[in-house]
Design an enzyme around this catalytic site. Structure first.
Site, PDB file in Angstrom:
ATOM      1  CE1 TYR A  48      21.167 -20.182  -2.123  1.00 45.44           C
ATOM      2  CE2 TYR A  48      23.489 -20.674  -2.114  1.00 45.44           C
ATOM      3  CZ  TYR A  48      22.349 -20.353  -2.797  1.00 45.44           C
ATOM      4  OH  TYR A  48      22.377 -20.199  -4.157  1.00 45.44           O
TER       5      TYR A  48
ATOM      6  CG  MET B  98      21.708 -14.031  -2.620  1.00 45.61           C
ATOM      7  SD  MET B  98      21.517 -15.431  -3.752  1.00 45.61           S
ATOM      8  CE  MET B  98      20.601 -16.565  -2.728  1.00 45.61           C
TER       9      MET B  98
ATOM     10  CG  ASP C 155       9.747  -8.428  13.664  1.00 47.82           C
ATOM     11  OD1 ASP C 155       9.427  -7.485  14.419  1.00 47.82           O
ATOM     12  OD2 ASP C 155      10.265  -9.482  14.068  1.00 47.82           O
TER      13      ASP C 155
ATOM     14  CG  ASP D  30      16.121 -16.830  -8.210  1.00 46.98           C
ATOM     15  OD1 ASP D  30      16.401 -18.033  -7.978  1.00 46.98           O
ATOM     16  OD2 ASP D  30      16.985 -15.934  -8.175  1.00 46.98           O
TER      17      ASP D  30
ATOM     18  CE1 TYR E  67      23.457 -13.146  -6.542  1.00 45.80           C
ATOM     19  CE2 TYR E  67      23.492 -12.457  -8.848  1.00 45.80           C
ATOM     20  CZ  TYR E  67      24.114 -13.055  -7.766  1.00 45.80           C
ATOM     21  OH  TYR E  67      25.383 -13.551  -7.901  1.00 45.80           O
TER      22      TYR E  67
ATOM     23  CG  HIS F 199       6.564 -11.054  16.535  1.00 45.99           C
ATOM     24  ND1 HIS F 199       7.016 -10.557  17.714  1.00 45.99           N
ATOM     25  CD2 HIS F 199       7.015 -10.216  15.579  1.00 45.99           C
ATOM     26  CE1 HIS F 199       7.722  -9.458  17.498  1.00 45.99           C
ATOM     27  NE2 HIS F 199       7.729  -9.239  16.198  1.00 45.99           N
TER      28      HIS F 199
END
Length: 151
Positions: free
Chosen positions: A118, A79, A69, A30, A136, A22
């Site tokens: 990142y 992103m 979650d 990509d 993206y 959890h």
């Protein structure tokens, strides 16, 4: 092949997703993402692959077994486009639709600046690279819980 399991979920991906706890995060990225370099810094430590499919198709496969979650506001992250954080390109719109279908409701896909993405990715449990060639097509997902059966 396994009954009821998306055939894109290979043994390595299934192992990693099952091993996550959890709150652990996974990256689906990509083909331009520095996947191998970042994967080496994750908990799992090696790159996982779901090749030759779009980001949306890979997300569909993963979310068929991974609960998101509900305890955090950023369980699904995208992103952001550099210099245009409010722009949501088609690849991200497709993934948003997959998330909404998987969760059975509208689920927020939170934007994160590229370099911050990142950094978050480096702390993830694992990285799954796809064949997505559009820019993206990079996402982070936090694993949720499955409630016990009602008594």
């Amino acid at each position: 092949m396994l009954k009821g399991i998306d055939p894109l979920l290979n043994a390595d991906v299934l192992y990693a997703v099952r091993a996550m706890g959890h709150g652990d995060r996974l990256v689906i990225c990509d083909s331009n993402f520095p996947a191998d370099a970042i994967a080496r810094r994750t908990v799992f430590g090696e790159l996982l692959r779901i090749d030759n499919v779009s980001a949306a198709r890979a997300v569909q496969a993963v979310l068929s077994v991974l609960p998101l979650d509900t305890f955090v506001d950023d369980a699904a992250v995208r992103m952001e486009v550099v210099g245009e954080p409010e722009v949501v390109p088609p690849v991200q719109q497709e993934v948003q639709a997959v998330i909404n279908r998987a969760e059975g409701r509208s689920w927020p896909l939170v934007g994160v600046e590229r370099h911050a993405f990142y950094e978050k990715a480096k702390t993830a449990y694992c990285v799954i690279a796809t064949g997505e060639r559009r820019f993206y097509g990079c996402f982070l997902f936090s694993k949720g819980v499955i409630a016990p059966d009602a008594q």
